[in-house]
Structures are given as C-alpha cells and as structure tokens.
Scaffold this motif. Sequence first.
Motif, PDB file in Angstrom:
ATOM      1  N   TYR A  62       0.843  -1.332   0.042  1.00  0.00           N
ATOM      2  CA  TYR A  62      -0.043  -0.019  -0.148  1.00  0.00           C
ATOM      3  C   TYR A  62       0.947   1.083  -0.105  1.00  0.00           C
ATOM      4  O   TYR A  62       1.996   1.318   0.437  1.00  0.00           O
ATOM      5  N   LYS A 161      -2.682   6.213  -2.718  1.00  0.00           N
ATOM      6  CA  LYS A 161      -3.418   7.780  -2.853  1.00  0.00           C
ATOM      7  C   LYS A 161      -2.336   8.450  -3.292  1.00  0.00           C
ATOM      8  O   LYS A 161      -1.234   8.757  -2.397  1.00  0.00           O
ATOM      9  N   ASN A 219      -0.032  10.504   5.261  1.00  0.00           N
ATOM     10  CA  ASN A 219      -1.033   9.608   4.637  1.00  0.00           C
ATOM     11  C   ASN A 219      -0.648   8.076   4.484  1.00  0.00           C
ATOM     12  O   ASN A 219      -1.495   7.267   4.780  1.00  0.00           O
ATOM     13  N   ASN A 220       0.482   7.798   4.430  1.00  0.00           N
ATOM     14  CA  ASN A 220       0.965   6.094   4.057  1.00  0.00           C
ATOM     15  C   ASN A 220       0.612   5.358   5.618  1.00  0.00           C
ATOM     16  O   ASN A 220       0.259   4.293   5.315  1.00  0.00           O
ATOM     17  N   LEU A 222      -1.736   5.453   7.556  1.00  0.00           N
ATOM     18  CA  LEU A 222      -3.172   5.110   7.657  1.00  0.00           C
ATOM     19  C   LEU A 222      -3.349   3.940   6.625  1.00  0.00           C
ATOM     20  O   LEU A 222      -4.697   3.637   6.621  1.00  0.00           O
ATOM     21  N   SER A 224      -4.311   4.617   3.815  1.00  0.00           N
ATOM     22  CA  SER A 224      -5.643   5.174   3.228  1.00  0.00           C
ATOM     23  C   SER A 224      -5.915   4.643   1.785  1.00  0.00           C
ATOM     24  O   SER A 224      -7.299   4.998   1.704  1.00  0.00           O
ATOM     25  N   SER A 225      -5.237   3.897   1.141  1.00  0.00           N
ATOM     26  CA  SER A 225      -5.908   3.334  -0.240  1.00  0.00           C
ATOM     27  C   SER A 225      -6.304   1.993   0.086  1.00  0.00           C
ATOM     28  O   SER A 225      -6.818   1.250  -0.834  1.00  0.00           O
ATOM     29  N   ARG A 266      -6.311  -1.013  11.418  1.00  0.00           N
ATOM     30  CA  ARG A 266      -6.024  -1.242  10.206  1.00  0.00           C
ATOM     31  C   ARG A 266      -5.175  -2.371   9.772  1.00  0.00           C
ATOM     32  O   ARG A 266      -5.591  -2.901   8.562  1.00  0.00           O
TER      33      ARG A 266
END
Length: 490
Positions: A62, A161, A219-220, A222, A224-225, A266
């Motif tokens: 991810y 993302k 971002n990474n 989490l 997020s994708s 997660r």
Amino acid sequence: MAGVPVKCGTIVSFCFVLYAVYYRKNDLGDVRLSPVKDHLLYLESENKVGEGKLQPKVALGYGACHDLFVNATSLLDHKELKGNPEHFNEISNKEEFLKSFAYFFKHGAAAERFVSNGKLYDELIEQALKLPDSRWSIGGNAPLMAKRFYIEGWKVLFAAKMSNKLKKYIPKDIQIVGGEENEEVRDDVHMILEYKTDETFGTLKAPRANRYIVHNDENNPLLSSLEKFDEHLPGFGPNLLVISGLQMMDNYPFKVGDGKDLRAERLDLVKKQILSQPLSTLTHFEMASYVDLELLKHLTTKILPFVDSVGMNEQELTNLYSVLEYGEVSVVADSNPRVATALDQMRKTFLLIRRQNELYESKRQLTRIHVHTLAYQAIMTVKNSNWKRTEAAAAKASLTAHRYVCNSQDIALEKCKLLLDDSFSTTTDNDNTSRVFFEPTKPVSCWDEEINGENVDICVAPVLICTEAQLTAGAGDNISAAGLVLQVEK
C-alpha cells in the motif's frame, strides 16, 4: 545439479577444491565473472513470463511517496556530530538524526526512521534541495515493485493515494486505485541519504554502499488506499497479492482512545483482505526496517500467519527471527553475513512462522522465503508447493540486483565483483560438515533438505556486485519482485 552439498574429506570435495582454485583471481581479475554472468543470463533467457492468456496478474498494496535522493555526506557535516553514534527508534531533533545516521553508516546497514519533528524535517528537505545533485523520483515499496512486475511482463494493480504529478512516474498500463477521482492529494516525501562503499563521515567509513531513509508521513501510515483496493481486488483476480509498506506505521503517533487502537484496526483490515483471497492466489509479505516492537508483534499475529511467502534483506531477516524467537528487536546485523548464518536463520524463521500458521489455524502455510544480501540471493521453497522455477528465480534476482544498482540493463564485467567464496557451509552446526563448492559455470547452487518433516528446495545465487553504485534505495523492492516474477505461473 550444481552446488549439491558434499561432505568434507571426500574425493569429490577434493576435486571441487581443485576446480575452484582454477577459477580464482589471476592478474587479469576474477576469471569467475564471465562464466557466472553467462550462466545467469542463460537461466534468465530460458525462463520467461507467460503471455496472453498465461500472463500472470499481481496486486500490490500500500502507498507511495516522492523520494528525494541526496548524497548523505554532502548534506551532513560530521563536525556537528557530538558524542558516539547511537540508535533511536524515532528522530525528534538534529542531534538524534546525526547520531542515528552515523550508527547505521558505520555498519553499512539500511535503515528507515520516522521524524516526529515536522519543523526539523522541513528544514532538512529545504537543505537537501539546495544541493546540486539532489533529485526526485517515485518511492514506496508498492510502486517500485509494481514497476518491476510490469517491466517483466505482468499485469499490475496497485493501491496508493497519489497526486497526478506522482502518477506520471507510473506506466499508464498499471492500474492505480486508492483515491477519489479529482481528489487533491498531498504526497508524502521521503528523504533518501545515499552513500558509497568506503565513503567517510568523519572518522567513520562505510563498509558497503547503502542508504538511510527518513520520513514524516501523514498519508501512508494510515493505509489510506486500503478500502479502494478492496473494492477492485475481486474484479482483478490476481495470481499474486503483495503486502508491503506497513513499515510506515512504525513509531507513527496513532491516536489511541476510547479503548481503540487505530493501527491494530487497520492491520486487522489487511488481514481480512488477505483472507478474502482464494487460496489459489499466492500472498507475499515484503519485510522492511522495523524497530517498533508492538508493531512487529502485530505483524507476527495478524499478517505473517496468513501469507505464503516472505521477502527481506539480511538486516530484516535477523530482526524478524529475533522478534519471533525472543520477542526482541534487532536494530543492526552483519551487513555481509555468511551464507551458513543466513540459511540457519531462514530455517529457524520458517519453523517459527509455521508454528504461527498452526497457532492461528491459518488455511495458508509459509512455503517460500527469499533473502537478498549484497553477496548472494537465497530462496527456500517447499517442494510441490505452487512456487515454480526456484533456480531461475534466484538467477533473475541476482541479475536484477546488479542492473538496478548500476542503473544499466547491460552487465559490464569491469563493474562487477564477487564476494561469494569458492565454497560455503550450509549451516553453522558443527555436527554438519557439508559444504557447497562454487562452480562458475553453474553458479546457482541448489539442493534438497528436510526441515522438521517438510521437504524444501534451497537455491543460492551469487550476485555480480555493482562496483559503481548509482542507486541503492529501491534495490530490495526490485530484487524481491524479480525473485517472484518467475515463481508464479497462471
């Protein structure tokens, strides 16, 4: 088969010794290089990725980022280092940053650390951008592995993302999922501090070329994708699912409250995603640089029991084994371990993860481990599993190691060297005296073993080490992906 272990003291081993002596260095250089190169290329040419209806498909998660590459010793002033090199789990100030870098630099060990001080990180980026040799590229395990799979002929889906600017680094035929259409995305930035073999930092000298990575991601960590990835997996129907990028969670300040642990939640979703795949879809976990023990323990219970394959370098192997066996983090290990040492750790790690398979009643069992080091590639696969062509895979990984680090598809012998000895022990066990004798004309050594009742194949391939390193960051991702491309058949 080349390189089958033999007992020392036999006539056969004596003959192999004479053979090895013949191929030792002479005044013209290491005469082993040419036959090694020729046979590795032969194995590669004889083993192709399927095409058309036989083209394999891979899905990777991810995350992605902008990588800012900079020469470490150009950016940092060794005179600012006060005190001895020291390890820190995360970086909160300039002193810790310098001590942490110096610690891994002197060992020639790859490392990746979270910088919790946003102001410091922004200042470091600003300084790096002033250097004339700094450069931008795409980073992250998933996109780098995705590009390698694509280059080698696979159909690729990967989850991240990303901004439109970052997507320009990705071939258009690779399907990217993770963000909403027209969503404004602020890409995470990683700074890659590279150094070459024998480069100095004050009184310290690097024993090998490597890199030290720092980040301040938002971002990474989490993943997020993940949800968008989940939506696309059923329709894509991958033959291989690759789980990577989880190290971005390492020491990230997740909010914990109301009895909730966001990181654990997660990771539970990652586990659910793995479990949702049919058993015919092989799953691979790409290990990385971790120091957060809680996160590592999560991986040993939520991820590792449910994958078919694990890939890692020598530092990560030692760390994973230490966590599984002792519940402790290993911060740094030998940057050029003996083959016997790595193989012993692979065997023990295999058994420990197999124990986790049983403990968590997993429908999958670990059937493959790939360890890549500076000097060699070692791949262990369970016999009659779904992993194919282990010998060719080891050769492919070895060639990719040279090509990527030299940043050239051509393999020039004047830019190559071998560190693998004329023979090596298969174990450090004093009661087992078997050795493998290196044959330059058949350099990939493969043999069978039984590990706790399980029959396995082990292949060790020498690396034609690039003596003029151009790239270090991302090498592991490319090597691991290259090791997989021939082992999965549709």
